[in-house]
Design an enzyme around this catalytic site. Structure first.
Site, short mmCIF file in Angstrom:
data_model
loop_
_atom_site.label_atom_id
_atom_site.label_comp_id
_atom_site.label_asym_id
_atom_site.label_seq_id
_atom_site.Cartn_x
_atom_site.Cartn_y
_atom_site.Cartn_z
CB SER A 106 30.65 21.49 11.15
OG SER A 106 31.72 20.64 11.49
CE1 TYR A 136 38.53 21.61 15.06
CE2 TYR A 136 37.01 20.56 13.55
CZ TYR A 136 37.33 21.00 14.81
OH TYR A 136 36.42 20.84 15.84
CB THR A 162 38.06 25.30 15.16
OG1 THR A 162 36.76 25.64 14.68
CG2 THR A 162 37.96 24.77 16.58
CE LYS A 226 33.23 27.12 17.44
NZ LYS A 226 33.69 25.88 18.08
CG HIS A 250 35.20 22.71 20.76
ND1 HIS A 250 36.12 22.96 19.78
CD2 HIS A 250 34.41 21.73 20.28
CE1 HIS A 250 35.89 22.15 18.75
NE2 HIS A 250 34.84 21.39 19.03
C1 LIG Z 1 27.97 17.81 18.87
C2 LIG Z 1 28.91 18.98 18.71
C3 LIG Z 1 29.73 19.04 17.59
C4 LIG Z 1 30.59 20.11 17.43
N1 LIG Z 1 31.33 20.18 16.29
C5 LIG Z 1 32.14 21.23 16.11
C6 LIG Z 1 32.88 21.35 14.90
O1 LIG Z 1 32.77 20.53 14.01
N2 LIG Z 1 33.72 22.39 14.79
C7 LIG Z 1 33.87 23.33 15.78
O2 LIG Z 1 34.65 24.27 15.63
N3 LIG Z 1 33.14 23.26 16.90
C8 LIG Z 1 32.29 22.24 17.08
N4 LIG Z 1 31.53 22.18 18.21
C9 LIG Z 1 31.55 23.29 19.18
C10 LIG Z 1 30.47 24.33 18.82
O3 LIG Z 1 30.84 25.03 17.66
C11 LIG Z 1 30.26 25.37 19.91
O4 LIG Z 1 31.48 25.94 20.27
C12 LIG Z 1 29.57 24.83 21.17
O5 LIG Z 1 28.63 23.83 20.84
C13 LIG Z 1 28.87 25.97 21.89
O6 LIG Z 1 28.29 25.55 23.06
P1 LIG Z 1 26.74 25.16 23.20
O7 LIG Z 1 26.56 23.83 22.58
O8 LIG Z 1 26.59 25.13 24.70
O9 LIG Z 1 25.91 26.22 22.55
C14 LIG Z 1 30.66 21.13 18.41
C15 LIG Z 1 29.83 21.06 19.53
C16 LIG Z 1 28.96 20.01 19.68
C17 LIG Z 1 28.05 19.99 20.87
C1 LIG Z 2 37.49 13.52 13.95
C2 LIG Z 2 36.15 14.15 13.73
C3 LIG Z 2 36.21 15.55 14.18
C4 LIG Z 2 34.84 16.06 14.38
C5 LIG Z 2 34.95 17.34 15.12
C6 LIG Z 2 33.69 17.67 15.77
C7 LIG Z 2 33.90 18.53 16.94
O1 LIG Z 2 34.56 19.52 16.89
C8 LIG Z 2 33.29 18.15 18.18
O2 LIG Z 2 33.35 18.93 19.13
O3 LIG Z 2 32.75 17.04 18.25
#
Ligand SMILES: Cc1cc2nc3c(=O)[nH]c(=O)nc-3n(C[C@H](O)[C@H](O)[C@H](O)COP(=O)(O)O)c2cc1C
Ligand SMILES: CCCCCCC(=O)C(=O)O
Length: 357
Positions: A106, A136, A162, A226, A250
């Site tokens: 990430s 991003y 993303t 994504k 997401h």
């Molecule tokens: C705690 C958390 C943080 C996430 N951070 C990001 C991120 O930094 N960038 C991003 O593109 N997606 C982020 N996502 C989305 C995940 O990449 C992914 O799409 C999602 O978790 C998939 O679903 P699942 O948790 O049910 O497997 C995040 C999801 C969670 C739960």
């Molecule tokens: C401003 C911080 C951005 C963190 C992004 C993390 C993310 O995508 C998420 O779902 O949480």
């Protein structure tokens, strides 16, 4: 007893984590309708096995963007691993490398991408671990390009851009808990400036396909978008020369009431008609979920939260166990479906069951 399922890992993680951090990881946007729909989407699908296929030898391995991977599962990018465990992304990277699984780092990692890459290489020097970098696109394009160069220099072999976050999702658990910032001592290390100051990640509603064209001209790495959900956007992605799509809502954290990703997969697969590899994430918790998604046209699936649960439960070992469980379950499901490899799966193996969820 060691957890036997990914759901049991979540229960252990929940006991270990600060409840505010558990809510950040577990929660979704709004009423969390999409968060639940992702699971319900898989539950509504039945697998219809083939028999007497003579497939004594099986493999779960596959190829993604020209590189071998042991499992058709990638670790979707999730922010802030050091909230889950002090070893954070380093532990995740070691476990992923050991298992031969792709880790999507990430942009909001709490460890710099260079250190994550070094940890992965040291954990599996024999196999050149595969890391992709999630981006991003920032309104400051010079800074965005600087991030791309860092990811390239660190050895990342694809960019996952993303595109579902023109604004940040409204996560009501975090509002109720007053969780708006990382605790002192943690930050988004990839956003650190040479002088030491740390930028904030900006979500930008100004982003358009022109930014994807801009990026396309600046990197030779495969670009995976994504968060594409609409089949028309999938077609635009083909036209704009991207290399793959990660069909994602997401994990239910952005637009609440967006459909379950697995339910959109057939439509998107029909739209792109094999011109791009598709990945899908959201609610994958079982080997049967992986097999259903592959049968419906995905080349691989992503898992987000289960890896955080493994990390919170037992650091690197916990992530290794989560990946091992998934691998065992995928192999077992392939066997029961009469398939020797992910490549043998097709939509004829899946039936939609009304009223089941
Ligand atoms: C705690 C958390 C943080 C996430 N951070 C990001 C991120 O930094 N960038 C991003 O593109 N997606 C982020 N996502 C989305 C995940 O990449 C992914 O799409 C999602 O978790 C998939 O679903 P699942 O948790 O049910 O497997 C995040 C999801 C969670 C739960
Ligand atoms: C401003 C911080 C951005 C963190 C992004 C993390 C993310 O995508 C998420 O779902 O949480």
């Amino acid at each position: 007893m060691a957890p036997l399922t990914l759901a049991e890992f979540e229960a252990v993680a929940r006991e270990r984590l600060d409840p505010v951090h558990y809510d950040f990881f577990a929660g979704g946007a709004g009423d969390e309708t999409t968060l639940r729909a992702n699971r319900a989407g898989f539950a509504r699908l039945a697998l219809l096995p083939r028999v007497l296929r003579g497939n004594g030898t099986r493999t779960t391995a596959t190829t993604l963007f020209g590189r071998d991977t042991e499992l058709p599962v990638v670790i979707s990018p999730t922010a802030f691993h050091r909230l889950a465990h002090p070893d954070g992304e380093l532990a995740t990277a070691r476990a992923a490398a050991g298992a031969g699984v792709v880790l999507v780092v990430s942009m909001a990692a709490t460890t710099p991408v260079e250190q994550i890459a070094a940890a992965a290489r040291a954990a599996a020097p024999e196999r050149a671990p595969t890391l992709w970098f999630q981006l991003y696109v920032q309104p400051d394009l010079e800074f965005t390009e600087h991030l791309v160069r860092r990811a390239e220099s660190a050895g990342c072999t694809a960019l996952v851009v993303t595109v579902d976050s023109p604004v940040f999702g409204r996560r009501e658990r975090d509002h109720r808990n007053g969780f708006h910032d990382l605790p002192a001592g943690l930050c988004c290390e990839n956003l650190r400036e040479p002088g030491g100051a740390v930028r904030r990640i900006e979500m930008s509603a100004e982003l358009s396909w022109a930014h994807i064209d801009w990026l396309r001209q600046r990197t030779a790495l495969p670009i995976v978008l994504k968060g594409v959900l609409h089949p028309e956007d999938a077609l635009l992605a083909v036209e704009h020369g991207v290399d793959g799509l990660l069909v994602s809502n997401h994990g239910g954290r952005q637009l609440d009431t967006a459909p379950a990703t697995v339910e959109l997969l057939p439509e998107i697969a029909a739209a792109v008609a094999g011109r791009l590899p598709l990945l899908v994430d959201g609610g994958v918790r079982r080997g049967t979920d992986v097999v259903k998604a592959l049968a419906l046209g995905a080349s691989a699936v992503g898992v987000g939260r289960p890896v955080l649960w493994g990390l919170a439960a037992a650091g690197e070992r916990g992530v290794r166990e989560v990946l091992a469980l998934l691998r065992e379950e995928v192999d077992h499901t392939l066997a029961l479906c009469g398939a020797a490899s992910p490549r043998e799966l097709g939509p004829d193996l899946v039936r939609r069951q009304e009223g089941v969820c």
